[in-house]
Design a protein around this motif. Structure first.
Motif, PDB file in Angstrom:
ATOM      1  N   VAL A 130       9.973   5.088 -12.007  1.00 36.51           N
ATOM      2  CA  VAL A 130      10.744   6.134 -11.329  1.00 36.51           C
ATOM      3  C   VAL A 130      11.679   6.823 -12.309  1.00 36.51           C
ATOM      4  O   VAL A 130      11.810   8.058 -12.292  1.00 36.51           O
ATOM      5  CB  VAL A 130      11.522   5.537 -10.130  1.00 36.51           C
ATOM      6  N   GLY A 131      12.323   6.061 -13.160  1.00 30.94           N
ATOM      7  CA  GLY A 131      13.263   6.629 -14.121  1.00 30.94           C
ATOM      8  C   GLY A 131      12.636   7.696 -14.999  1.00 30.94           C
ATOM      9  O   GLY A 131      13.245   8.737 -15.251  1.00 30.94           O
ATOM     10  N   ALA A 157       9.204  14.044  -9.441  1.00 33.66           N
ATOM     11  CA  ALA A 157      10.548  13.465  -9.368  1.00 33.66           C
ATOM     12  C   ALA A 157      10.962  13.206  -7.921  1.00 33.66           C
ATOM     13  O   ALA A 157      11.542  12.162  -7.608  1.00 33.66           O
ATOM     14  CB  ALA A 157      11.557  14.379 -10.055  1.00 33.66           C
ATOM     15  N   THR A 158      10.637  14.134  -7.037  1.00 32.02           N
ATOM     16  CA  THR A 158      10.972  13.971  -5.612  1.00 32.02           C
ATOM     17  C   THR A 158      10.236  12.772  -5.020  1.00 32.02           C
ATOM     18  O   THR A 158      10.834  11.937  -4.333  1.00 32.02           O
ATOM     19  CB  THR A 158      10.628  15.249  -4.827  1.00 32.02           C
ATOM     20  N   LEU A 159       8.941  12.687  -5.273  1.00 36.56           N
ATOM     21  CA  LEU A 159       8.163  11.566  -4.760  1.00 36.56           C
ATOM     22  C   LEU A 159       8.641  10.237  -5.337  1.00 36.56           C
ATOM     23  O   LEU A 159       8.685   9.223  -4.627  1.00 36.56           O
ATOM     24  CB  LEU A 159       6.679  11.776  -5.064  1.00 36.56           C
ATOM     25  N   ALA A 160       9.012  10.236  -6.596  1.00 37.07           N
ATOM     26  CA  ALA A 160       9.528   9.015  -7.221  1.00 37.07           C
ATOM     27  C   ALA A 160      10.827   8.575  -6.552  1.00 37.07           C
ATOM     28  O   ALA A 160      11.040   7.380  -6.312  1.00 37.07           O
ATOM     29  CB  ALA A 160       9.738   9.230  -8.715  1.00 37.07           C
ATOM     30  N   LYS A 161      11.686   9.512  -6.240  1.00 36.16           N
ATOM     31  CA  LYS A 161      12.949   9.179  -5.567  1.00 36.16           C
ATOM     32  C   LYS A 161      12.687   8.657  -4.155  1.00 36.16           C
ATOM     33  O   LYS A 161      13.338   7.712  -3.704  1.00 36.16           O
ATOM     34  CB  LYS A 161      13.862  10.405  -5.544  1.00 36.16           C
ATOM     35  N   ILE A 162      11.714   9.253  -3.459  1.00 35.74           N
ATOM     36  CA  ILE A 162      11.336   8.767  -2.130  1.00 35.74           C
ATOM     37  C   ILE A 162      10.803   7.345  -2.233  1.00 35.74           C
ATOM     38  O   ILE A 162      11.140   6.484  -1.409  1.00 35.74           O
ATOM     39  CB  ILE A 162      10.306   9.706  -1.473  1.00 35.74           C
ATOM     40  N   LEU A 163       9.982   7.085  -3.240  1.00 40.51           N
ATOM     41  CA  LEU A 163       9.456   5.740  -3.475  1.00 40.51           C
ATOM     42  C   LEU A 163      10.596   4.743  -3.646  1.00 40.51           C
ATOM     43  O   LEU A 163      10.626   3.690  -2.999  1.00 40.51           O
ATOM     44  CB  LEU A 163       8.558   5.737  -4.719  1.00 40.51           C
ATOM     45  N   GLU A 164      11.532   5.081  -4.491  1.00 40.13           N
ATOM     46  CA  GLU A 164      12.652   4.178  -4.766  1.00 40.13           C
ATOM     47  C   GLU A 164      13.481   3.898  -3.513  1.00 40.13           C
ATOM     48  O   GLU A 164      13.809   2.743  -3.214  1.00 40.13           O
ATOM     49  CB  GLU A 164      13.541   4.786  -5.848  1.00 40.13           C
ATOM     50  N   ARG A 165      13.793   4.927  -2.764  1.00 42.91           N
ATOM     51  CA  ARG A 165      14.615   4.740  -1.560  1.00 42.91           C
ATOM     52  C   ARG A 165      13.873   3.989  -0.470  1.00 42.91           C
ATOM     53  O   ARG A 165      14.453   3.165   0.238  1.00 42.91           O
ATOM     54  CB  ARG A 165      15.126   6.083  -1.061  1.00 42.91           C
ATOM     55  N   GLY A 223       0.783  -1.237   0.000  1.00 38.88           N
ATOM     56  CA  GLY A 223       0.000   0.000   0.000  1.00 38.88           C
ATOM     57  C   GLY A 223       0.813   1.283   0.000  1.00 38.88           C
ATOM     58  O   GLY A 223       0.521   2.200  -0.783  1.00 38.88           O
ATOM     59  N   PRO A 224       1.827   1.411   0.850  1.00 39.23           N
ATOM     60  CA  PRO A 224       2.613   2.646   0.852  1.00 39.23           C
ATOM     61  C   PRO A 224       3.328   2.913  -0.474  1.00 39.23           C
ATOM     62  O   PRO A 224       3.406   4.060  -0.917  1.00 39.23           O
ATOM     63  CB  PRO A 224       3.626   2.433   1.981  1.00 39.23           C
ATOM     64  N   TYR A 225       3.805   1.867  -1.126  1.00 39.91           N
ATOM     65  CA  TYR A 225       4.483   2.046  -2.417  1.00 39.91           C
ATOM     66  C   TYR A 225       3.481   2.484  -3.482  1.00 39.91           C
ATOM     67  O   TYR A 225       3.766   3.350  -4.299  1.00 39.91           O
ATOM     68  CB  TYR A 225       5.189   0.758  -2.851  1.00 39.91           C
ATOM     69  N   ARG A 226       2.295   1.868  -3.444  1.00 40.24           N
ATOM     70  CA  ARG A 226       1.244   2.221  -4.379  1.00 40.24           C
ATOM     71  C   ARG A 226       0.826   3.686  -4.170  1.00 40.24           C
ATOM     72  O   ARG A 226       0.639   4.429  -5.132  1.00 40.24           O
ATOM     73  CB  ARG A 226       0.048   1.276  -4.188  1.00 40.24           C
ATOM     74  N   ALA A 227       0.708   4.105  -2.920  1.00 36.53           N
ATOM     75  CA  ALA A 227       0.304   5.483  -2.614  1.00 36.53           C
ATOM     76  C   ALA A 227       1.358   6.483  -3.107  1.00 36.53           C
ATOM     77  O   ALA A 227       1.009   7.512  -3.702  1.00 36.53           O
ATOM     78  CB  ALA A 227       0.075   5.641  -1.108  1.00 36.53           C
ATOM     79  N   LEU A 228       2.623   6.205  -2.863  1.00 37.56           N
ATOM     80  CA  LEU A 228       3.682   7.107  -3.334  1.00 37.56           C
ATOM     81  C   LEU A 228       3.714   7.175  -4.861  1.00 37.56           C
ATOM     82  O   LEU A 228       3.887   8.251  -5.440  1.00 37.56           O
ATOM     83  CB  LEU A 228       5.051   6.664  -2.804  1.00 37.56           C
ATOM     84  N   ALA A 229       3.531   6.033  -5.505  1.00 38.45           N
ATOM     85  CA  ALA A 229       3.513   6.022  -6.967  1.00 38.45           C
ATOM     86  C   ALA A 229       2.347   6.847  -7.498  1.00 38.45           C
ATOM     87  O   ALA A 229       2.503   7.613  -8.458  1.00 38.45           O
ATOM     88  CB  ALA A 229       3.427   4.582  -7.484  1.00 38.45           C
TER      89      ALA A 229
END
Length: 122
Positions: free
Chosen positions: A91-92, A50-58, A28-34
């Motif tokens: 993310v890329g 871009a910021t949210l995508a980087k947070i998702l990845e990390r 769920g958290p990954y889906r929400a960030l995406a």
């Protein structure tokens, strides 16, 4: 057209019970960030996307790759690799375009693919 894109992104999400808009599932958290990153990009806020995508990845890497015995990379390496690849593609697109929107069709395809992969891990 923008309303249609938002409606489609909402339909792509699972119907799991939620708390504050986040599915109460392992993914769920990954889906929400995406979803937040995707919607920010659609609105033209590419820097936030871009910021949210980087947070998702990390967050994903910290929890599911290096997160201990319950991390997906330890419990289901094949599924982890599939999700990780789909996430990297999504993310890329956002990280590579912090000042201009990525191709909408490519972004939607990467986003949908990523959400589909996450479903398998819930």
């Amino acid at each position: 057209m923008l309303a249609l894109l938002f409606a489609n992104s909402a339909a792509a999400q699972t119907k799991a019970p939620q708390s504050a808009g986040v599915d109460n599932t392992k993914m769920g958290p990954y889906r929400a960030l995406a979803t937040l990153a995707f919607n920010a990009s659609l609105k033209g806020d590419t820097a936030t996307a871009a910021t949210l995508a980087k947070i998702l990845e990390r967050t994903w890497d910290k929890s599911e790759d290096y997160g201990g015995d319950t991390a997906l990379s330890k419990t289901n390496k094949k599924l982890f690799d599939e999700i990780d690849k789909a996430m990297d593609q999504f993310v890329g697109l956002l990280v590579e375009h912090p000042n201009a929107a990525p191709d909408p069709a490519r972004l939607r395809a990467a986003y949908t693919n990523y959400l589909d992969k996450l479903k398998a891990a819930d």
